[in-house]
Structures are given as C-alpha cells and as structure tokens.
Design an enzyme around this catalytic site. Structure first.
Site, PDB file in Angstrom:
ATOM      1  N   HIS A  82       0.847  -1.191   0.000  1.00 21.85           N
ATOM      2  CA  HIS A  82       0.000   0.000   0.000  1.00 21.85           C
ATOM      3  C   HIS A  82       0.880   1.239   0.000  1.00 21.85           C
ATOM      4  O   HIS A  82       1.910   1.278   0.672  1.00 21.85           O
ATOM      5  CB  HIS A  82      -0.898   0.011   1.250  1.00 21.85           C
ATOM      6  N   ASP A 161     -14.630   3.208   7.890  1.00 21.31           N
ATOM      7  CA  ASP A 161     -13.639   4.107   7.301  1.00 21.31           C
ATOM      8  C   ASP A 161     -14.288   5.042   6.282  1.00 21.31           C
ATOM      9  O   ASP A 161     -13.938   6.219   6.205  1.00 21.31           O
ATOM     10  CB  ASP A 161     -12.513   3.306   6.637  1.00 21.31           C
ATOM     11  N   ARG A 168     -13.876  13.337   8.268  1.00 21.53           N
ATOM     12  CA  ARG A 168     -12.576  13.984   8.538  1.00 21.53           C
ATOM     13  C   ARG A 168     -12.221  14.965   7.439  1.00 21.53           C
ATOM     14  O   ARG A 168     -11.663  16.029   7.681  1.00 21.53           O
ATOM     15  CB  ARG A 168     -11.478  12.909   8.668  1.00 21.53           C
ATOM     16  N   SER A 183      -7.058   3.956   9.558  1.00 20.05           N
ATOM     17  CA  SER A 183      -7.825   3.935   8.307  1.00 20.05           C
ATOM     18  C   SER A 183      -7.148   3.003   7.288  1.00 20.05           C
ATOM     19  O   SER A 183      -7.791   2.128   6.692  1.00 20.05           O
ATOM     20  CB  SER A 183      -7.912   5.368   7.766  1.00 20.05           C
ATOM     21  N   LYS A 187      -8.188  -1.338   6.399  1.00 19.88           N
ATOM     22  CA  LYS A 187      -8.531  -1.810   5.054  1.00 19.88           C
ATOM     23  C   LYS A 187      -7.598  -2.942   4.613  1.00 19.88           C
ATOM     24  O   LYS A 187      -8.017  -3.898   3.974  1.00 19.88           O
ATOM     25  CB  LYS A 187      -8.480  -0.643   4.061  1.00 19.88           C
TER      26      LYS A 187
HETATM   27  N1  URA Z   1      -5.371   7.157   3.117  1.00 27.84           N
HETATM   28  C1  URA Z   1      -6.303   6.451   3.772  1.00 27.84           C
HETATM   29  O1  URA Z   1      -6.727   5.392   3.330  1.00 27.84           O
HETATM   30  N2  URA Z   1      -6.785   6.951   4.932  1.00 27.84           N
HETATM   31  C2  URA Z   1      -6.362   8.122   5.463  1.00 27.84           C
HETATM   32  O2  URA Z   1      -6.819   8.504   6.514  1.00 27.84           O
HETATM   33  C3  URA Z   1      -5.385   8.843   4.767  1.00 27.84           C
HETATM   34  C4  URA Z   1      -4.905   8.326   3.592  1.00 27.84           C
END
Ligand code: URA
Length: 433
Positions: A82, A161, A168, A183, A187
């Site tokens: 990621h 999320d 946010r 976050s 995932k």
């Molecule tokens: N990428 C994400 O998936 N979440 C965040 O909070 C910031 C960047």
C-alpha cells in the site's frame, strides 16, 4: 456508556478502553452516534493523539465494522502493498507482475483515484478491454494459476472508514497519525493478506510533509501489523517531485511497460526493487534482501516480469499488444511543450501542483464519479537537479483541448529554477519489525 463521556475523556487526555472505542465505531456506523459527536471525537484525537493500545483497538473495531476477505484459498503467503499516495505513482503496475514473476502470489485489491493522486484501477483501465470486475472465485483462481490478479475493493469492507474519512475530510482532521494509520491498516487487514509492505510518502506531494511525521506514521502502522500478527514493513519515500516522468493514466502505463522492459526511469526502478525485495522476504521466498533483489533484477532482465504483465493483461480482458505497440494506448489530440523561462538548475518541483494540473487536464477526478480522460497528462523532461537552458522543454502537456493557459500557469508555479540544487534521496528509511 455515553458518547459524550468518551469525547470528554479523550479531550482531557485519558487513554480510552477498547470497549469505549468499539462503542464509538459501532454506534457511528449504525447511526446512533451522530456526525457532530463523531467530529468532536476525531478532533479530540487530532489534538490529544492516541496510545499504541488505543490505535490497535480502533483499527480492529474498524475491521469488524464490515466484511473481511478470506484469501485462504490462495496457496502461499500473500503479501499486500500500500502507498499513502503520490503523483506519477505507477509502482503497482511494475511491482505486481515483477513480484509475481518470482513466484510470490499477488492478490491485489485497489481503488480509483480522487484529487491529485491517481488510482491503479484507472491506470489499468486505460489498457483497451482491461477490467477489474472479478468474482471472488475467479480472483482466487487467477492468483493460484498465474500468481497475479487485481480487483476493485468491495464496498462492504470497513464501512466505518468510508463514513469517518468523509467526515474527517470536511472537518479538518485528516492529518492525524492515529486516524490515518487505523484507516489504512483496517482496510489492509480486512483485505485478507498475510503480510503487508507499506510505502509512506513524504514531501509536498504527500500527507506527511517531513520525515518526523512520516516515520511516526510508518512506525505506528508497523506496530498495528505486529499487534494483529501480520508481518509488516514500511519504506519512507520522497514525494517532493513526481515519481518517474509520466503523470496521467495511459502515459504511466507506457512508462511502466518501459520499466518492465528494463528501460524505465531510475527512481521508479529503484523503488520497485526496494519494495519488491521486502515483499519477497516477507513471503519467505528469499533469505535476505540481497538475494530477493538479485532474483527480481534477473526477472526484469530476462523478460519474465514483462511476460507476467502480458499474461495478467490477457487474463483480465485487456489487449496485450499494447506491450509491443504502446501507440495502441489512448493518446491525446495535442502535445504541447512548456518552455523554460530562464536558465539554471531545477531547484524544486511541487508534486501536488503537478498532480493538480494533470487533474485539470482530465487525468484525475475533482469529485467522485467524474469521468476520466485516459490519454491526458504530463510528461516531465527535467527533474530536480537537472540543468536547463531558457527555451528548453521542461515538460510536455498531453491534452484534448488547446485552451490550457491556467494549467500552464499552474505548472510554471510548480517548477523552480535557480543557480544550484541537490537531488533529493528517494528512499529515506526502511522500518521493519
Ligand atoms: N489514506 C487512507 O486510506 N486513509 C487516510 O486517513 C489517509 C490516507
């Protein structure tokens, strides 16, 4: 339990219990906790931070807010990768077939782009015919047979999320390490990989502007991984200028193909080898980083990585002829050079502004659901440290419309020319357990 007490305790700097954190996440997802309390909570976290224990509890509560993916039908250790995002970031397009070509299974779930950073799905879909819609059964079958498949992330994964990130985004609490770390990691954990390699970008084109913030985010995510029993490593990389030269979907696919042919930009190649070595090691397919790197280099050189990319495209409905004939990729109506207005060296390049310019050309989305021009984008001819003479082309703009004065003005603002400059290092730090 009452949400107001949880907010107050966080506001006053106390450590929350896993039960309190779970109460918040469950209540927010099922609608019993309203947006105004959730935004007070995220702002309290922004100012008061969280302990490692709280961050782990928040991550797990988010994972359990939705479905999780079961990849146990895929043989071998599945390593996911990621990136916290960048401009010109076509890493996955090279890394996934490269790692798969040495036998490590790559079962990748990925997303579309929004704002100034592009998404891997959009880049892949610029290949005529390529599709990412796979049933879970077909996804598993492709990875078992060919070691590589890419699919879209199920919308049932981590609903907490989706709600929290949207909140946010409009309440000024995106740039918080515990909130970003939970976050991202929720995932990744829900997506079912056995091990995770993270690229944390830093600089003007990234969430984290300096090394201190990037290191804290990277370490926090590695701790979360450890806590849930998944081997995790992180690489802090420079995003003060775009990665490689191409920014824009089809343009980036072409650069990725060049890299798989052994001719791509040095920074992209180095990044792919660094991340790839970690993936190969976490998968247990090499005993140390040197051996992993040797195997990956060999695969680039002898064409196995390129052949893996070819079979990957075929399996997902794309036209593999784009590899030998990149002119089959979408190409823009106009190619317009941007000449340097003075002589000197490139001292700075504002990656985010370049990403925004590409977005204005149609390479990215200003709002979710916007259509994309796969052919649009920018190809840089100079990077930080390079010498330029007045009138030299700094970059070429690929566009379907000739009226691009605003884009040109933005690009001039994004590139600084001065007397002296130093090339920024690409890899700042590697963090392993
Ligand atoms: N990428 C994400 O998936 N979440 C965040 O909070 C910031 C960047």
């Amino acid at each position: 339990m009452r949400m107001v007490d949880i907010i107050t305790r966080k506001r006053d700097g106390y450590e929350l219990t896993p039960q309190e954190i779970r109460f918040f996440i469950d209540g927010y997802v099922n609608g019993t906790i309203p947006d105004y309390q959730a935004s007070a909570f995220t702002m309290a976290v922004y100012f008061r931070d969280m302990t490692d224990r709280e961050i782990a509890a928040l991550t797990l509560a988010m994972v359990h807010s939705g479905e999780t993916v079961d990849l146990s039908g895929i043989q071998g250790i599945k390593v996911d990768k990621h990136s916290t995002g960048g401009v010109g970031d076509k890493t996955t397009l090279v890394l996934a077939p490269l790692v798969a070509s040495v036998g490590v299974p790559v079962a990748k779930m990925t997303g579309r782009g929004l704002g100034f950073t592009g998404g891997t799905i959009d880049k892949l879909e610029s290949i005529p015919g390529f599709h990412i819609e796979l049933t879970p059964e077909r996804f598993v079958e492709l990875v078992n047979n060919n070691r590589i498949a890419v699919t879209g992330q199920s919308s049932a994964l981590v609903p907490a999320d989706k709600k929290l990130y949207a909140l946010r985004d409009v309440t000024g609490s995106v740039e918080s390490v515990p909130l970003i770390a939970s976050s991202i990691m929720s995932k990744k954990i829900a997506a079912g990989a056995d091990a995770i390699v993270l690229e944390v970008t830093m600089g003007n084109g990234a969430f984290m502007k300096d090394e201190r913030g990037a290191a804290r985010l990277a370490e926090t995510m590695v701790h979360i991984g450890q806590h849930v029993g998944k081997k995790t490593a992180a690489v802090i990389t420079d995003m003060s200028q775009p990665l490689g030269f191409a920014v824009g979907n089809a343009l980036e696919v072409k650069e990725a193909i060049d890299t798989l042919k052994g001719r791509g930009p040095e920074d992209l190649k180095e990044l792919v080898l660094t991340l790839g070595s970690l993936m190969v090691m976490l998968a247990g397919a090499a005993s140390d980083a040197d051996e992993a790197r040797r195997r990956l280099r060999a695969s680039l050189k002898n064409g196995r990585a390129l052949e893996k990319f070819r079979s990957f495209i075929v399996n997902q409905g794309g036209d593999p002829d784009v590899i030998d004939h990149p002119e089959l990729l979408p190409s823009a109506k106009y190619q317009i050079d941007l000449p340097a207005r003075s002589s000197g060296r490139i001292t700075a390049m504002h990656a985010k502004r370049i990403g925004l310019a590409a977005m204005q050309l149609g390479a990215g989305r200003a709002a979710k659901g916007d259509a994309i021009h796969y052919d649009a984008g920018i190809v840089l001819h100079k990077k930080i440290g390079d010498q330029v003479r007045k009138g030299d082309a700094l970059l070429t703009i690929h566009t379907d419309t000739e009226t691009i004065e605003e884009v040109k003005a933005g690009l001039y603002q994004a590139i600084e020319i001065g007397p002296e400059s130093a090339e920024p290092p690409l890899i700042h730090r590697i963090i392993t357990e």
